[in-house]
Scaffold this motif. Structure first.
Motif, PDB file in Angstrom:
ATOM      1  N   LEU A  39       0.834  -1.201   0.000  1.00  0.00           N
ATOM      2  CA  LEU A  39       0.000   0.000   0.000  1.00  0.00           C
ATOM      3  C   LEU A  39       0.873   1.257   0.000  1.00  0.00           C
ATOM      4  CD1 LEU A  39      -2.817  -1.008   2.514  1.00  0.00           C
ATOM      5  CD2 LEU A  39      -3.048  -0.667   0.044  1.00  0.00           C
ATOM      6  N   MET A  43       1.129   4.178  -2.913  1.00  0.00           N
ATOM      7  CA  MET A  43       0.946   5.614  -2.666  1.00  0.00           C
ATOM      8  C   MET A  43       2.128   6.408  -3.219  1.00  0.00           C
ATOM      9  SD  MET A  43      -1.701   6.101   0.237  1.00  0.00           S
ATOM     10  CE  MET A  43      -1.203   7.712   0.445  1.00  0.00           C
ATOM     11  N   SER A  46       1.785   6.613  -6.941  1.00  0.00           N
ATOM     12  CA  SER A  46       0.761   7.600  -7.295  1.00  0.00           C
ATOM     13  C   SER A  46       1.318   9.018  -7.175  1.00  0.00           C
ATOM     14  CB  SER A  46      -0.463   7.451  -6.387  1.00  0.00           C
ATOM     15  OG  SER A  46      -1.093   6.222  -6.606  1.00  0.00           O
ATOM     16  N   PHE A 119      -7.951  10.533  -7.191  1.00  0.00           N
ATOM     17  CA  PHE A 119      -7.662   9.135  -6.884  1.00  0.00           C
ATOM     18  C   PHE A 119      -6.730   9.033  -5.675  1.00  0.00           C
ATOM     19  CE2 PHE A 119      -4.671   5.579  -7.340  1.00  0.00           C
ATOM     20  CZ  PHE A 119      -5.555   4.514  -7.231  1.00  0.00           C
ATOM     21  N   LYS A 120      -5.698   9.870  -5.639  1.00  0.00           N
ATOM     22  CA  LYS A 120      -4.754   9.846  -4.519  1.00  0.00           C
ATOM     23  C   LYS A 120      -5.444  10.185  -3.201  1.00  0.00           C
ATOM     24  CE  LYS A 120      -1.168  12.176  -4.661  1.00  0.00           C
ATOM     25  NZ  LYS A 120      -0.149  13.184  -4.811  1.00  0.00           N
ATOM     26  N   ASP A 122      -8.645   9.767  -2.492  1.00  0.00           N
ATOM     27  CA  ASP A 122      -9.479   8.611  -2.148  1.00  0.00           C
ATOM     28  C   ASP A 122      -8.626   7.452  -1.649  1.00  0.00           C
ATOM     29  OD1 ASP A 122     -11.640  10.116  -2.993  1.00  0.00           O
ATOM     30  OD2 ASP A 122     -11.858   9.064  -4.910  1.00  0.00           O
ATOM     31  N   GLN A 123      -7.508   7.228  -2.310  1.00  0.00           N
ATOM     32  CA  GLN A 123      -6.587   6.149  -1.931  1.00  0.00           C
ATOM     33  C   GLN A 123      -6.090   6.356  -0.501  1.00  0.00           C
ATOM     34  OE1 GLN A 123      -2.753   6.243  -3.946  1.00  0.00           O
ATOM     35  NE2 GLN A 123      -2.782   4.017  -4.190  1.00  0.00           N
ATOM     36  N   LYS A 124      -5.758   7.584  -0.168  1.00  0.00           N
ATOM     37  CA  LYS A 124      -5.251   7.886   1.174  1.00  0.00           C
ATOM     38  C   LYS A 124      -6.323   7.624   2.237  1.00  0.00           C
ATOM     39  CE  LYS A 124      -2.866  11.516   3.723  1.00  0.00           C
ATOM     40  NZ  LYS A 124      -2.327  12.882   3.671  1.00  0.00           N
ATOM     41  N   ARG A 127      -6.880   3.798   2.460  1.00  0.00           N
ATOM     42  CA  ARG A 127      -5.725   3.160   3.103  1.00  0.00           C
ATOM     43  C   ARG A 127      -5.810   3.346   4.613  1.00  0.00           C
ATOM     44  NH1 ARG A 127      -0.680   4.715   5.001  1.00  0.00           N
ATOM     45  NH2 ARG A 127       0.893   3.104   4.828  1.00  0.00           N
TER      46      ARG A 127
END
Length: 138
Positions: A39, A43, A46, A119-120, A122-124, A127
């Motif tokens: 993960l 990140m 990204s 996206f980053k 949302d990803q953060k 995660r």
């Protein structure tokens, strides 16, 4: 990418049998750390892609601006005779090329940069949520 010794996702491991801890239920011992590391790598990837897109857009925009400046600085040049057609064609191509590069810069930002930033974010959030849930189960 799964480690070479990782079991297939559909094949249960001994660690997944009754009473297994969440931290060892994936890819055996240290599996949770492997997921956490993956993960983190995702990140960073990204972040680098977002940086690349932003810098590329800046370079394209700067190039387009330099081409336009070149045209402005040479607008007083007037040719006659046989070189006139060549000069006009060269100016036209330079103008068209600057437009292509400015359009490309805008497309990079609009079609890749902005969605990648979302996206980053949302990803953060995901995660943080998933790791928080995993640590609770551990």
């Amino acid at each position: 990418q799964l480690p070479r010794d990782a079991p297939h996702a559909h094949a249960p491991t001994p660690a997944m049998s009754g009473g297994a801890r969440f931290s060892t239920a994936f890819w055996g011992e240290n599996g949770f750390q492997q997921i956490e590391k993956r993960l983190e790598v995702g990140m960073k990837s990204s972040d680098l892609l977002t940086y690349y897109i932003g810098e590329r857009a800046n370079i394209e925009k700067a190039y387009a601006e330099k081409l336009q400046r070149l045209l402005r600085n040479t607008k007083e040049l007037s040719e006659v005779g046989s070189s006139r057609a060549a000069w006009l064609a060269l100016k036209g191509e330079t103008d068209n090329l600057s437009k292509v590069h400015i359009d490309f810069a805008q497309q990079l930002v609009q079609q890749i940069g902005l969605p990648m930033t979302k996206f980053k974010e949302d990803q953060k959030k995901l995660r943080k949520q998933y790791l928080g849930d995993a640590f609770k189960l551990n």
